[in-house]
Motif scaffolding. Structure first.
Motif, PDB file in Angstrom:
ATOM      1  N   TRP A 190       0.838  -0.874  -0.209  1.00 56.26           N
ATOM      2  CA  TRP A 190       0.277  -0.162  -0.065  1.00 56.26           C
ATOM      3  C   TRP A 190       0.723   1.337   0.032  1.00 56.26           C
ATOM      4  N   LEU A 191       2.094   1.184   0.696  1.00 60.64           N
ATOM      5  CA  LEU A 191       2.655   2.311  -0.226  1.00 60.64           C
ATOM      6  C   LEU A 191       3.669   3.003  -1.164  1.00 60.64           C
ATOM      7  N   THR A 192       2.974   2.110  -2.092  1.00 64.51           N
ATOM      8  CA  THR A 192       3.347   2.171  -3.154  1.00 64.51           C
ATOM      9  C   THR A 192       2.309   2.628  -4.403  1.00 64.51           C
ATOM     10  N   PRO A 193       2.077   3.292  -4.758  1.00 69.72           N
ATOM     11  CA  PRO A 193       1.954   4.116  -5.848  1.00 69.72           C
ATOM     12  C   PRO A 193       1.417   2.714  -7.051  1.00 69.72           C
ATOM     13  N   VAL A 194       0.587   1.876  -6.205  1.00 67.22           N
ATOM     14  CA  VAL A 194       0.031   0.475  -7.178  1.00 67.22           C
ATOM     15  C   VAL A 194      -1.643   0.681  -8.083  1.00 67.22           C
ATOM     16  N   PRO A 195      -2.240   0.831  -8.935  1.00 66.44           N
ATOM     17  CA  PRO A 195      -3.151   1.245  -9.404  1.00 66.44           C
ATOM     18  C   PRO A 195      -4.492   0.345  -8.727  1.00 66.44           C
ATOM     19  N   ASN A 196      -5.046   0.598  -7.936  1.00 63.98           N
ATOM     20  CA  ASN A 196      -6.105  -0.220  -7.663  1.00 63.98           C
ATOM     21  C   ASN A 196      -7.206  -0.683  -7.111  1.00 63.98           C
ATOM     22  N   GLY A 197      -7.765  -1.867  -6.605  1.00 64.88           N
ATOM     23  CA  GLY A 197      -9.792  -1.676  -6.601  1.00 64.88           C
ATOM     24  C   GLY A 197      -9.785  -0.772  -5.521  1.00 64.88           C
ATOM     25  N   ARG A 198      -9.697  -0.236  -4.414  1.00 65.41           N
ATOM     26  CA  ARG A 198      -9.532   0.022  -3.893  1.00 65.41           C
ATOM     27  C   ARG A 198      -9.799   1.820  -3.603  1.00 65.41           C
ATOM     28  N   GLY A 199     -10.780   1.876  -4.821  1.00 63.48           N
ATOM     29  CA  GLY A 199     -11.490   3.669  -4.636  1.00 63.48           C
ATOM     30  C   GLY A 199      -9.539   4.375  -4.951  1.00 63.48           C
ATOM     31  N   PRO A 200      -9.857   5.469  -5.025  1.00 62.80           N
ATOM     32  CA  PRO A 200      -8.952   6.412  -5.430  1.00 62.80           C
ATOM     33  C   PRO A 200      -8.091   6.608  -4.809  1.00 62.80           C
ATOM     34  N   ILE A 201      -6.996   5.530  -3.983  1.00 61.83           N
ATOM     35  CA  ILE A 201      -6.471   5.095  -2.589  1.00 61.83           C
ATOM     36  C   ILE A 201      -4.573   5.009  -3.252  1.00 61.83           C
ATOM     37  N   TRP A 202      -4.149   6.519  -2.859  1.00 61.11           N
ATOM     38  CA  TRP A 202      -2.860   6.312  -3.041  1.00 61.11           C
ATOM     39  C   TRP A 202      -2.251   6.854  -1.609  1.00 61.11           C
ATOM     40  N   PRO A 203      -0.911   6.502  -2.251  1.00 58.01           N
ATOM     41  CA  PRO A 203       0.195   6.709  -0.388  1.00 58.01           C
ATOM     42  C   PRO A 203      -0.116   8.252  -0.288  1.00 58.01           C
TER      43      PRO A 203
END
Lengths: 493, 1078
Positions: free
Chosen positions: A170-183
């Protein structure tokens, strides 16, 4: 006569015949003055074949008993590391000694320590390369390998020190399915992720790049078909053609240019973990240079430690000469003084700022319950390297080995002091506490050396430990001069 | 329906649809449609939407479903809404009213009953922690054939146990060979029930014994001697500290663990801030050990507990003989009796400065009629205690405090116990007792060993213990009847003459348990077929009747005895329903007749002698520990981990000595010592207690249980072993003690770091004196000037939650800590956890000793120099620590505006909410702990292990054996039932901290929204503020300028911590003002 003397380089039979001084040939210089010549970087009057032979022969034979003993010990320690880390991941960070208020303990100390170790490798391979310091050729391969392994070890700690390491991505800016959650890009820990991964990738590529021609040389000499295939794959089809060399040189230079700022940036960003925090003892603008110089200091000490062993075990005294070691010792002495100066500056700033919390922290560092750690740090880092003012000590293997070990002890304690003494007593006296290593802290600290040495030993076995192609460039043969074989050096004449 | 629906839908002619991007449909009426692919998609989307909207969802769910609404739902139950039951707390004999909050039929929280006249909504830590007792895994859920431990206990059903007990009782019917021993029983109906039960055994007796009732026996005796017998003897005075300008406490521990200390604290707190109406009251304390009461003193004098009576009589001498104050001043007999107590002589004997004695006496005279002299700590036990209580009566009467601050007309029955345990033991030993029934008391653990109670039990035919666990006494029983928890039982209490409380169950028993009344009723049914108890038992038989016989008994009793006088005209059903709803019935206090103030009988002082001229070098001071009282809740993890407010020790008992005495004996904190007193020894770690008299060894009671359960067994040592026996119960104070160093060490589990604070260096706690406050209200809260910040400020147009803590009112009791723990599902870290610095409390109360350096920010070089000199002196010579000033500092997350934790979290798990909360997103947290490091207050807590789950498996057992203990403390079934369903149970590896009870904020917001109004004060009360006895914690909306917190934040007394760091904290601390007036 004078011209001939200048054209004929000095050839030393072996390492012990080096003095560390330029040779003086009275009357050989222009206008009849003395001529000063540097001692050769490689002794023994090696030719191309001998250089390749000396370096590559180790990967072409069954390992020695000594190597087996060494790998046995270090992989046992590595196993300790794995068990310790499994407990941390499997049971919880509670198995470590950390607590409230000391939320960071051995893991972050180890992280900063190992990241710091890595710096010397990059400095040697990139900055010294850019500055055309030819003496780096004997040591850069090993130093770079040290960097890679140290960063790999270091990387384990921030990854696994979290409470839920399985979410560390989660510390990395990986595009993800958790909504627009970024580090959170405000956090220095997020910067760390970028700094360390960049560092690891660039160092790895740079190192591998340098290895290509040497892998090819190993491949060419390998007799066993499997071995041949192995090195063939590693050398990526290196042909040694002129075009390959031209591309290689350009790429190497570019990578050196890319790595050079990393030497400064990585530890600067690591120091931001502390400097951008609001705690007395951490919140200081001196931290970036102080950390970088400390990293170079400890890195060089580590290089010296490893070189002293490697050159002995692999018979590379003629490539990694006393002159190399002395040069590194000079750097250790210099960086040691800078580090000592930084310690003094911190105290001055604590007093001069008039901030009572800051003042207390430094008083507590030196005279509080962790005063012992502070004085170990101060002695090892600021006083002991002063031995290197004496040439005799700079060139003495036992002395430099001891000093290098002590410097790394001191630098470990520097991180210990910075992290623990600041956290254990901050603003409110009621929240103060103490910190001590648990069994697992010890296991993982010792085990991290096991991991590092295991990798390093495998490296020594499989990879050319000296940059063959570069060394060939600094021996007289590489400079267009063909020495007569077995000619005595001029000293003693 | 399904088929029809299907039929009504168009069917696709699949054969054609794939061809050429066209769809052909055949409609139910047989017509065909030929469409472009896109048009078909559009149409079908519209069709399915219409079908879904128009109730045609059955088209999607082909199978019909059968669901039934729950028509038989109990009327008051609303899913998601808690139910509240008003009942009474039985954690001590205090009888505070509580409201039990239940969800899905289980109690999850206990809070003070706001309407209850005794505690008015507040509740002490022990009361809060009763929820955990309820779900104690070590409770027995079935009765046992214990057979005095000679064989393995055998589980019995209630009927099997009934049969055995009844058989034993029938053997001795119509004889007096039955005894019933209980703890304090103040309830009128419950006492009646016991009497009715014993009526079948003529001459049989009920003995109520309570170990700490000994502290009150002398008070009762002194009252009898001084004022003669009253209509209802055997009661305790009712004190009114809120009416006193000056309180002189002589070993009184009225804020400590005394029953209903919360009620005293509440009254005391009313006038403990400088803006109080009638002025700030003064508290001057004479005491031996450092008690919580003493830590709140304005002036404190160290006196041996055995000499407190001398000091009190010296004060009386100074007032009556020297100053001839009041009508008693002219009494020659008194003057004769007081002659040996001239202040000069007493000063020489006790070491208290004679000027101080005269000064206190003058102060009392000045405040005559509005002062309160009070004793009642453990120094009031034993023979010296009687002298002390007599002197206190004399002082109060002489000063005219009777009827004002000391209420004789409003007697208190909180200690409804008698001291006749020694008599009972004698009967047991002589074999006069065949059947002994014990309930609610544990004399094998808490009676003085000299009595030999355990041995005497051996002479009894059948011992039946009604207990919720196999405790020390139950181990020696023949039969153990499983008892319910008070939150599962019916009962009643009578804490004061004008107040009756009911105990009613808030949930069904967790197993086959019965309350005392139900057991007795079941047994009575067979033994005596005529009594009222049997009638009550019969009333349970009809279908649908309440199954508890106690309920019927109490109901009948209240109908008969209470209703006629107390109902104020209501019919019984209404009255009783009102009582069950409110939890109590009260009666206006009797008319006060000033002219009937009691007269002190001078002859009462006839036998009073000065204390021994050569007191022992060390004397003992046992005290009821704040967390554990007399040890009945020792198996409660919350209470074991509840730091003692003075020493801050958890999970242990200790021997406290003054720092000077520790030095003299060459002892360090944690050194194991043998403490010898009354001929017995216990082994305890020692701890330096600044402010304690050099000749006092203080030992807490309550720990050292051997058979309480897996949590509390073998924690600390039993202080009761050191008690001596005296005429009126145990003597806990003043007898000689010896301390011998043993050599070992035991680390003390203290959650607090440093104990001394130098406010001149760390001006974190606003502190000033009353005189300085009068001249400059903002003294003590000086802040650095300037508002420069590179951060943009947050806007809170609507709401910003904030808190204000009045340090002047805060007495440091720590009830808030446990209230928070109960509300927020906070795990217990265990002794090892505390030692490792891993306690989980979101809210802690730090206790500091203030270094005697002027706290104000120094301005001139001379001031700086003076501070430096003072500090150097204080550091070099800790003489000031012999009687230091104590500051209590409650600390939780400060919800900073520019929170240091928020910026450093790499995953953004901690965020700032629009209403000013610093919120923690557990799901997002990966546990870097950076936030905790960067928190200047270290208010965050990390889940080092998975506290809420069982982590014990084969591998973890090898790698981390301590996990088993953590599992015992937090996970064992049914502990999880205590959890508040509105608060997430945190998993391993995440950070947690105070949320300002965000779940309560949500409820308050919702309520305001439902009622279509803005939020106002009182809509949201966090658990800590709810239970704070002195109302030191205020919570509300800082954006609302009319709210109480906004007003307090703006007051000159308000200080937000570490302003120079530009944190913008939401918690305002109001100056701790020490009353320095004489």
């Amino acid at each position: 006569m004078a011209g001939e003397a200048a054209a004929r380089p000095i050839v030393c039979k072996d390492d012990s015949s080096l003095t560390g001084y330029p040779r003086e040939a009275p009357g050989a210089g222009v206008l009849g003055g003395p001529l000063y010549e540097r001692e050769p970087l490689v002794c023994g009057g090696k030719n191309y074949q001998q250089v390749t032979e000396d370096v590559v022969r180790w990967s072409d034979r069954y390992p020695t008993r000594l190597w087996w003993i060494a790998i046995g010990i270090s992989s046992t320690l590595f196993l300790l590391f794995i068990i310790g880390m499994s407990a941390v991941v499997g049971i919880g960070t509670g198995v470590l000694g950390i607590n409230h208020p000391v939320g960071w303990g051995s893991f972050i100390i180890n992280f900063v320590f190992w990241i710091g170790i890595g710096h010397a490798g990059t400095l040697i391979s990139a900055i010294l390369y850019l500055f055309r310091q030819k003496w780096r050729t004997g040591i850069n391969r090993t130093a770079e390998a040290m960097t890679i392994f140290a960063v790999m070890v270091a990387g384990m700690f921030p990854l696994l020190h979290t409470g839920r390491p399985w979410f560390a991505y989660w510390l990395t800016p990986v595009p993800n399915g958790r909504g627009p959650i970024w580090p959170n890009f405000n956090s220095p820990l997020a910067w760390d992720v970028f700094a360390v991964t960049t560092y690891l990738i660039i160092s790895l590529v740079f190192w591998y790049m340098g290895l290509l021609p040497d892998f090819a040389a190993t491949r060419d000499r390998a007799r066993h078909p499997w071995r041949k295939l192995f090195y063939h794959a590693l050398s990526l089809g290196w042909s040694g053609s002129n075009r390959a060399w031209r591309h290689y040189e350009a790429a190497y230079l570019i990578l050196a240019g890319l790595s050079a700022p990393l030497v400064l940036s990585v530890h600067t960003i690591v120091s931001f973990d502390f400097a951008t925090a609001g705690l007395p003892g951490w919140h200081a603008t001196i931290f970036p240079p102080y950390f970088v110089i400390g990293a170079i200091f400890s890195g060089f000490a580590m290089v010296v430690t490893l070189m002293v062993i490697t050159r002995k075990v692999f018979g590379l005294e003629q490539y990694i000469t006393l002159n190399h070691l002395e040069a590194m010792n000079k750097i250790i002495m210099f960086t040691g003084m800078v580090v000592g100066f930084a310690y003094a500056t911190e105290f001055f700033m604590a007093w001069y700022s008039g901030n009572p919390y800051e003042g207390f922290i430094f008083k507590n560092r030196a005279f509080g319950p962790y005063g012992w750690a502070y004085w170990i740090m101060f002695t090892c880092n600021a006083f002991i390297p002063q031995l290197f003012w004496f040439k005799r000590f700079r060139r003495s293997i036992p002395v430099m080995f001891t000093v290098a070990i002590l410097v790394n002890v001191g630098m470990y304690f520097e991180r210990y002091v910075i992290i623990i003494t600041t956290l254990h007593r901050d603003f409110l006296p009621g929240s103060w506490g103490m910190y001590a290593f648990s069994v697992y802290d010890w296991m993982i600290l010792i085990g991290s050396f096991g991991m590092f040495l295991t990798f390093f030993l495998i490296f020594c076995r499989l990879f050319p430990t000296v940059a063959i192609s570069e060394v060939k460039g600094v021996i007289p043969a590489g400079q267009g001069v063909v020495p007569e074989p077995r000619e005595e050096g001029r000293n003693g004449e | 329906m399904t088929d029809r629906t299907r039929r009504s839908l168009p069917t696709i002619d699949s054969g054609d649809s794939s061809r050429g991007g066209r769809a052909r449909l055949r409609l139910p009426d047989g017509s065909k449609i030929d469409l472009e692919r896109r048009d078909f998609l559009r149409l079908s989307a519209a069709a399915s939407a219409t079908a879904a909207l128009g109730g045609g969802a059955a088209g999607c769910a082909a199978e019909p479903e059968h669901i039934l609404p729950r028509t038989l739902r109990p009327e008051p139950v609303r899913i998601g809404q808690p139910l509240h039951y008003a009942t009474t707390c039985l954690a001590c004999p205090g009888g505070c009213g509580i409201v039990a909050t239940t969800r899905q039929g289980r109690v999850v929280k206990v809070e003070g009953n706001a309407a209850h006249p005794l505690n008015r909504g507040v509740l002490c830590a022990r009361g809060q922690a009763t929820v955990l007792d309820l779900y104690d895994p070590d409770r027995i859920r079935k009765s046992l054939l214990q057979a005095r431990g000679k064989q393995a206990p055998l589980s019995l059903s209630a009927e099997q146990l009934d049969a055995r007990v009844v058989a034993a009782l029938q053997r001795v019917q119509k004889t007096n060979r039955v005894r019933l021993l209980t703890g304090a029983m103040s309830g009128w109906a419950m006492r009646g029930l016991v009497k009715d039960f014993l009526a079948a055994f003529p001459g049989a007796r009920h003995v109520a014994w309570e170990p700490l009732a000994a502290l009150v026996q002398n008070r009762i005796q002194a009252r009898r001697q001084a004022y003669g017998g009253g209509p209802r003897t055997g009661y305790d005075f009712y004190h009114h500290p809120e009416r006193a300008d000056l309180i002189v406490a002589l070993g009184a521990e009225f804020l400590d663990a005394a029953p209903s200390s919360m009620q005293m604290a509440q009254a005391f707190g009313e006038r403990r801030h400088p803006d109080a109406g009638g002025g700030m009251s003064k508290l001057w304390v004479f005491e031996g050990r450092m008690s919580l009461t003493g830590s709140n003193a304005d002036r404190r004098f160290r006196v041996r507990p055995s000499q407190l009576g001398d000091v009190a009589l010296a004060l009386a001498h100074a007032i009556l003989v020297e100053q001839r104050h009041g009508p008693l001043g002219a009494e020659p007999l008194l003057a004769r009796h007081l002659a040996p107590f001239a202040p000069d002589a007493v000063a020489t004997r006790t070491g208290v400065a004679v000027d101080a004695l005269r000064d206190v006496a003058r102060g009392l005279v000045e405040a005559a009629g509005k002062s309160l002299v009070i004793a009642g700590g453990s120094a009031s036990s034993g023979d010296a205690g009687l002298r002390l209580e007599l002197a206190v009566n004399l002082l109060n009467t002489a000063l005219g405090n009777d009827g004002v601050t000391v209420d004789h007309d409003l007697p208190s029955y909180r200690h409804a116990a008698d001291a006749s345990l020694s008599e009972l033991t004698e009967e047991l030993r002589q074999g006069q007792v065949e059947v002994l029934i014990i309930h609610g008391t544990n004399p094998v653990f808490s009676a003085p060993p000299e009595l030999g109670f355990a041995e005497a039990l051996g002479h009894v035919g059948v011992v039946v213990v009604i207990s919720d666990r196999v405790d020390e006494t139950a181990q020696l029983a023949d039969l153990v009847a499983a008892a319910t928890h008070p939150l599962e039982s019916w009962g009643d209490v009578e804490p004061a003459l004008v107040l009756r409380g009911v105990v009613q169950p808030a949930m069904r028993p967790l197993g086959e348990m019965r309350s005392l009344g139900d057991w007795l009723a079941a047994w009575a049914l067979t033994v005596d077929a005529s009594g009222r108890l049997v009638q009550a038992k019969r009333a349970t038989e009809p279908e649908g009747a309440v199954s508890s016989a106690t309920y019927h008994y109490i109901r009948e009793f209240w109908r008969r005895e209470v209703h006629p006088a107390w109902a104020h005209g209501r019919d019984f059903e209404t009255f009783f329903r009102d009582v069950l709803h409110s939890g109590f019935a009260d009666w206006p206090p009797p008319e006060r007749h000033a002219e009937e103030a009691p007269s002190f009988d001078p002859k009462a002082l006839g036998g009073v002698k000065p204390a021994a001229a050569e007191p022992p070098p060390l004397e003992l001071s046992l005290f009821a520990s704040h967390a554990l009282y007399d040890g009945r809740q020792a198996n409660n993890g919350w209470l074991q981990e509840y730091p003692d407010p003075v020493t801050r020790i958890t999970w242990d008992s200790w021997a406290g000595m003054s720092p000077a005495r520790m030095r003299a004996l060459e002892l360090e904190d944690g050194d194991l010592c043998e403490v010898k007193a009354a001929g017995r020894t216990v082994t305890l770690p020692v701890v330096a207690v600044p402010g304690q008299h050099d000749a006092v060894v203080s030992v807490p009671l309550g720990n050292g249980r051997m058979a309480v359960g897996r949590v509390g067994n073998d924690v600390g040592a039993n202080g009761f072993l050191l008690a001596a026996t005296a005429d009126r119960g145990s003597c806990y104070c003043g007898h000689a003690a010896e301390v011998t160093k043993l050599g070992g060490r035991r680390p003390l589990a203290v959650p607090q770091g440093e104990k001394v604070i130098d406010l001149s260096v760390r001006p974190l706690i606003p502190y000033t004196t009353l005189s300085a406050y009068r001249s400059e209200p903002s003294s003590g809260t000086e802040r650095p000037a300037g508002e420069i910040s590179i951060w943009p400020r947050y806007e809170y147009p609507d709401t910003r939650w904030g808190m204000a803590i009045d340090l002047s009112r805060c007495i440091g009791c720590g009830a808030c800590t446990i209230a928070c723990q109960a509300e927020n599902n906070i795990p217990v870290a265990g002794r090892k956890g505390v030692i490792n610095g891993r306690e989980m409390h979101w809210l802690r109360v730090d206790r500091y000793y203030r270094m005697p350096v002027e706290p104000r920010r120094a301005r001139t070089p001379e001031e700086v120099e003076q501070q430096r000199r003072l500090r150097a002196q204080a550091e070099a010579d800790d003489a000031w620590l012999q009687n230091p000033e104590v500051l209590h500092h409650p600390l939780m997350c400060q919800h900073c505006e520019n929170a240091p934790c928020e910026t450093v979290c790499p995953v953004g798990a901690t965020q700032h909410s629009s209403d000013g909360l610093n919120v923690q997103v557990y799901n997002r947290c990966v546990g870097t702990r950076y936030c905790s490091n960067n928190c200047p207050f270290k208010a965050r807590r990390f889940n080092w292990f998975d506290y809420s789950a069982d982590q014990v498996n084969l591998i973890s057992r090898i790698l981390q054996p301590g996990l088993k203990r953590i599992s015992t403390l937090n996970h064992r079934w049914p502990l999880a039932l205590k959890n508040n369903p509105e608060v997430t149970v945190r998993s391993r590896g995440v950070m947690e901290k105070c949320t300002f009870c965000v779940q309560r904020i949500a409820v308050g917001r919702g309520r305001a929204k439902d009622e279509n109004r803005a939020l106002r004060d009182g809509d949201v009360v966090p658990a800590c503020a709810q239970t704070c006895p002195t109302r030191a914690i205020h919570f509300g909306n800082l954006s609302d300028p009319n709210s109480e917190v906004a007003r307090l934040r703006g007051s000159p007394r308000g200080l937000t911590m570490l302003d120079e760091q530009k944190l913008g904290t939401s918690v305002t601390y109001l100056t701790k003002v020490r009353n320095d007036g004489r």
